[in-house]
Enzyme design. Sequence first.
Site, PDB file in Angstrom:
ATOM      1  N   PRO A 127       0.976  -1.279  -0.051  1.00 40.53           N
ATOM      2  CA  PRO A 127       0.071   0.238   0.195  1.00 40.53           C
ATOM      3  C   PRO A 127       0.925   1.431   0.080  1.00 40.53           C
ATOM      4  O   PRO A 127       1.874   1.131   0.673  1.00 40.53           O
ATOM      5  CB  PRO A 127      -0.515  -0.091   1.332  1.00 40.53           C
ATOM      6  N   GLY A 131       3.203   4.015   5.381  1.00 42.04           N
ATOM      7  CA  GLY A 131       3.983   3.480   6.544  1.00 42.04           C
ATOM      8  C   GLY A 131       4.495   2.263   6.034  1.00 42.04           C
ATOM      9  O   GLY A 131       5.106   1.501   6.940  1.00 42.04           O
ATOM     10  N   GLY A 133       6.766   1.388   3.541  1.00 42.78           N
ATOM     11  CA  GLY A 133       7.935   1.379   3.006  1.00 42.78           C
ATOM     12  C   GLY A 133       7.695   1.226   1.504  1.00 42.78           C
ATOM     13  O   GLY A 133       8.749   0.594   0.912  1.00 42.78           O
ATOM     14  N   SER A 134       6.699   1.421   0.711  1.00 42.56           N
ATOM     15  CA  SER A 134       6.562   1.518  -0.622  1.00 42.56           C
ATOM     16  C   SER A 134       7.629   1.889  -1.375  1.00 42.56           C
ATOM     17  O   SER A 134       8.219   1.291  -2.186  1.00 42.56           O
ATOM     18  CB  SER A 134       5.241   1.874  -0.979  1.00 42.56           C
ATOM     19  N   ALA A 136      10.744   2.632  -0.714  1.00 41.57           N
ATOM     20  CA  ALA A 136      12.052   2.116  -0.357  1.00 41.57           C
ATOM     21  C   ALA A 136      12.079   0.681  -0.966  1.00 41.57           C
ATOM     22  O   ALA A 136      13.089   0.186  -1.672  1.00 41.57           O
ATOM     23  CB  ALA A 136      12.239   1.969   0.957  1.00 41.57           C
ATOM     24  N   ALA A 137      11.004   0.299  -1.086  1.00 46.28           N
ATOM     25  CA  ALA A 137      10.689  -1.250  -1.590  1.00 46.28           C
ATOM     26  C   ALA A 137      10.975  -1.111  -3.183  1.00 46.28           C
ATOM     27  O   ALA A 137      11.686  -1.948  -3.709  1.00 46.28           O
ATOM     28  CB  ALA A 137       9.639  -2.112  -1.129  1.00 46.28           C
ATOM     29  N   ASP A 178      13.925   3.502   6.703  1.00 45.97           N
ATOM     30  CA  ASP A 178      13.295   2.490   5.631  1.00 45.97           C
ATOM     31  C   ASP A 178      14.071   1.682   4.528  1.00 45.97           C
ATOM     32  O   ASP A 178      14.057   0.526   4.416  1.00 45.97           O
ATOM     33  CB  ASP A 178      12.321   3.346   4.897  1.00 45.97           C
TER      34      ASP A 178
HETATM   35  O1  PMV Z   1       5.585   6.300   7.348  1.00 43.51           O
HETATM   36  P1  PMV Z   1       7.147   6.004   7.073  1.00 43.51           P
HETATM   37  O2  PMV Z   1       7.124   4.348   7.059  1.00 43.51           O
HETATM   38  O3  PMV Z   1       7.708   6.316   5.921  1.00 43.51           O
HETATM   39  O4  PMV Z   1       7.924   6.272   8.289  1.00 43.51           O
HETATM   40  C1  PMV Z   1       8.370   7.581   8.639  1.00 43.51           C
HETATM   41  C2  PMV Z   1       9.197   7.169   9.943  1.00 43.51           C
HETATM   42  C3  PMV Z   1       9.576   8.501  10.534  1.00 43.51           C
HETATM   43  O5  PMV Z   1      10.450   8.129  11.768  1.00 43.51           O
HETATM   44  C4  PMV Z   1       8.465   9.413  10.866  1.00 43.51           C
HETATM   45  C5  PMV Z   1      10.224   9.330   9.486  1.00 43.51           C
HETATM   46  C6  PMV Z   1      11.561   8.755   9.312  1.00 43.51           C
HETATM   47  O6  PMV Z   1      12.427   9.211   8.464  1.00 43.51           O
HETATM   48  O7  PMV Z   1      12.019   7.958  10.086  1.00 43.51           O
END
Ligand code: PMV
Length: 339
Positions: A127, A131, A133-134, A136-137, A178
Site C-alpha cells: 500500500p 507507512g 515502505g512502498s 524504499a521497496a 526504511d
Molecule cells: O511512514 P513511514 O514508514 O515512511 O515512516 C516514517 C518514519 C519517520 O520516523 C516518521 C520518519 C523517518 O524518516 O524515519
Amino acid sequence: MNTRTEQLPSQSLSQPTVAKAPGKVILFGEHAVVYSRPAIAVPVTDVSATATITPGEPGSGVWILAADLPAPDGSPGGHCYGLRDAPVDDPLRASVELALDAFRHSEPTGADSPEPDVLVTITSTIPIARGMGSGAAVATAVVRAIGRHFGHTPQPDEISPLVYEVEKLHHGTPSGIDNTVVAYEQPVFFVRGRGITRLSVGASLNLVIADTGVVSSTRKVVGDVRRRWSAEAERYEGLFDEIGAVARLAKSAIERGDPNAVGRLMDENHELLMTLGVSSPELDKLVETARMTGALGAKMSGAGWGGNMLALVEAGRTPTVADALQAAGAASTIFSQIP
Ligand code: PMV
C-alpha cells in the site's frame, strides 16, 4: 508528461531480469529516530515490489512502466514513460539513474551509449503512503534488478545508500530506517548515522497490520513535528528520549522472546506518539479495538495521521483480532509473522 506508449521498445528474446523487495513496518521509535534515538523495524514479506528489466530494441533507450504507482504528476498508476521525459526528481527516474551509475560500468559492451535499451517494469502490492515502505521497496527492487541485469548482485550495503537518495525525494529528511530495513531484509535496531545492528528475534512475533484507509504524507507529518520541536525543543527532546528508552527495552524483550513485554511496550510507544501529536482518531480507534480483542499490545506505525497500525497477537487469535479491526473500519488487514 509525454507518454509515448506507441514507441515502447519491443522485447528481445533475452530473458528478463526480475528482482523483488519486501515492505516494512516500524515496530518502535518512529519520529524519535529522526532525532537520533533508536528505532526497530522489520521487513514484511507478505507484500512486495517487483522490478523486471527487459532488453529492448537498439536505440530505444530506457522506458519505465509503472503498473501500480502514481505518475510523477500524481495521476493514477498504469503509465509508461521514457526515462528522460520524467522530472529529475521522479523517484523512479532517480532509482534507475542511480543504479545505472553504480552498476552499468560492468556491462561488457555498449557502456558508452547514453542510455541502455531496456524496459523497467515495476509492480507492487505494498500500500502506498501507509507507512509500509512502498517507496524504499520499489527503489530497492529497481536497484537490484538493474544491478543483476548488468551482471552484478548488489549487496545490501551497496543498495541501502542508493535507496536513501531516493527516499530524500519522497520524504525530504528521512532517518534512513526504511532503506536500511528493506535493503537488508532483516529486523533492525537502527540509530541514524550508525552502522546497522541486526536484531535477533527470540520468539516469533505475530502481527496484524491494519490500514486506516487514510493516506498520509510522511513529509508533512515529519515537517509538523519539526516545527513544534523548534518551538519547544526541551519538551520534544524529552518525548524523544522516552520513545528511545522504550525502543531499547523493546530490543531486549524481542531478543529474549517475551511477547507480553513487547506488547506492553507497544502500548507505551503508542501513548507517547499520541502525546507527540502524530496519531489520529482512526488510528486510536483501531489500536483500542485490538487491545479490547485481546492483542498483547498495539500501536500506530510510521509517520501517523493515517496509514497503518500494528497489533501484536498470540498465534491463535489473529483471525479474531483481524475481524474486529475490519468491523471497526480497517480498510484492509495483513497478517505477518516475524521472522
Ligand atoms: O511512514 P513511514 O514508514 O515512511 O515512516 C516514517 C518514519 C519517520 O520516523 C516518521 C520518519 C523517518 O524518516 O524515519
